[in-house]
Design an enzyme around this catalytic site. Structure first.
Site, PDB file in Angstrom:
ATOM      1  N   LEU A 125       0.740  -1.105   0.535  1.00 24.96           N
ATOM      2  CA  LEU A 125       0.225  -0.332  -0.172  1.00 24.96           C
ATOM      3  C   LEU A 125       0.865   1.329  -0.573  1.00 24.96           C
ATOM      4  CD1 LEU A 125      -3.200   1.582   0.180  1.00 24.96           C
ATOM      5  CD2 LEU A 125      -2.012   0.702   3.448  1.00 24.96           C
ATOM      6  N   GLU A 363       1.432  -0.788  10.735  1.00 21.96           N
ATOM      7  CA  GLU A 363       0.229  -0.341  10.091  1.00 21.96           C
ATOM      8  C   GLU A 363      -0.288   0.749  10.692  1.00 21.96           C
ATOM      9  OE1 GLU A 363      -1.094  -4.747  10.187  1.00 21.96           O
ATOM     10  OE2 GLU A 363       0.862  -5.559   9.721  1.00 21.96           O
TER      11      GLU A 363
END
Ligand code: CAA
Length: 383
Positions: A125, A363
């Protein structure tokens, strides 16, 4: 909420504890030096059902609940944080995203080998200029007949070098902000996908973190995960589960650091007695134990909500925020308790401290967890 672990959860915990201390722990310090990716250990972990714990057996997984998963992940992190981050990314953000959004063909081709530990997965991502704000990513996927052509660079990708498949997000519609982002499930062997720079990191050194470069990378339309425009939602919901994993990882490393500090403290004599006889040290141990227990309750509570299929975004962010900040404090205290020895590579606490440093960053940073938590609280109050 009081947690009474079931017989099965306790059995998984004790099985993984034994495996982790026997197989993973003895070589963890060496791996930290050599940066060797523990391929053989992952094969064994796959055979034990640890690489796709929450995936149903028909797709190669273990069919376990999230509570069992966090117990197992903490036990692996206790011995080797590098191993546990690979396990965390694989189980949650990779396998669970494919289970939830993948087609039968994608599950056959990718989920079965991933969940059984025969293949390592990655999730791409982040980009050089898009970290906390993934909507501003610039990787594109342009439709060309029955295919898409992906172009762009992804950064800080866990297992980028060692993975066999990657979930990558890319813009399919520049004008549609988060709704213009799509996710693709891509084999690592696809021409046009290459591993770029490999990071030389402060911690988690046996887990590779790399750039993944997509250059005129042609994938069939069947590589889409979910529908066109679902990519941001897939990433966000995957990160909810992923954040519980990072919180569980924090718990394992913190417990290891505290156990090491207690062991050292009991054996270290100053002023005529073991330093654990001194009140200043005892209070530090009490604080560490209390912080760890508080984090454990948050982690179990978020996991239980996920198992009950409730919305758990806020609890996952709280668990990740609290546990990752906690482990940074606990590992720093563990070094302090070791005195000068804690600053040397002769004691594991030095590695624990370095490994834990990224837990408040990846994260979703602690700052992003606070954004998620406060957004959800303020949204609720308006109802
Ligand atoms: N689940 C499902 N959908 C969600 C969601 C969730 N948890 N959170 C948001 N969404 C959806 C919303 O419903 C909304 O969709 P609609 O418009 O259809 O209603 C859409 O996403 C946008 O939501 P927001 O407006 O709330 O999103 P935002 O842009 O304001 O904020 C953010 C989002 C929380 C800041 C988010 O960008 C974020 O989490 N950033 C951090 C990214 C991150 O964690 N990166 C880590 C990289 S991965 C990594 O480190 C992996 C590794 O290798 C270890």
């Amino acid at each position: 909420m009081l947690f009474n672990l079931t017989e099965e959860q306790l059995m998984i915990q004790s099985m993984v504890r034994e495996f982790s201390r026997k197989v993973i722990a003895p070589t963890a310090a060496e791996r930290d030096k050599t940066k060797e990716f523990p391929k053989k250990n992952f094969k064994q972990m796959g055979e034990l059902g640890l690489m796709g714990m929450m995936i149903p057996p028909e797709y190669g997984g273990e069919g376990a609940d999230t509570i069992s998963y966090v117990l197992a992940l903490s036990e692996i992190a206790y011995s080797c944080a590098s191993t546990s981050v690979v396990m965390s990314v694989q189980n949650s953000i990779v396998c669970e995203s494919i289970l939830k959004f993948g087609t039968e063909a994608q599950k056959e081709e990718f989920l079965i080998p991933l969940a059984s530990g025969k293949m390592i997965g990655a999730f791409a991502l982040t980009e050089p200029d898009a970290g906390s704000d993934p909507v501003s990513q610039s990787t594109t996927a342009v439709r060309d007949g029955d295919d898409y052509i992906i172009d762009g660079t992804k950064r800080f990708i866990t297992s980028g070098k060692n993975c066999g498949a990657v979930i990558v997000t890319a813009k399919t519609d520049e004008s549609a902000k988060h709704k213009g982002i799509s996710a693709f499930l891509v084999s690592k062997k696809t021409p046009g996908l290459v591993v770029g720079h490999v990071e030389d990191k402060m911690g988690l050194r046996a887990s590779d973190t790399t750039d993944l470069i997509f250059e005129n990378c042609r994938v069939p339309a069947s590589a889409l995960l979910g529908k066109e425009g679902d990519g941001f939602k897939i990433a966000m919901s995957g990160l909810d589960g992923g954040r519980i994993g990072i919180a569980a990882q924090s718990l394992g490393v913190a417990q290891a650091a505290m156990d090491a500090a207690v062991k050292y403290g009991k054996g270290r004599k100053q002023f005529g007695s073991a330093i654990t006889k001194h009140q200043g040290i005892r209070w530090q141990i009490a604080d560490m134990a209390t912080q760890i227990e508080a984090a454990r309750q948050l982690v179990l509570s978020a996991a239980a909500m996920k198992d009950r299929k409730e919305k758990y975004t806020t609890q996952a962010a709280m668990a990740k925020l609290f546990a990752s900040e906690m482990v940074n404090q606990v590992t720093a205290r563990a070094i302090q308790l070791h005195g000068g020895y804690g600053f040397t590579k002769d004691y594991d606490v030095e590695r624990f401290y370095r490994d834990a440093r990224v837990f408040t960053i990846y994260e979703g940073t602690s700052e992003i967890q606070r954004v998620v938590i406060s957004n959800n609280i303020l949204k609720d109050k308006r109802k």
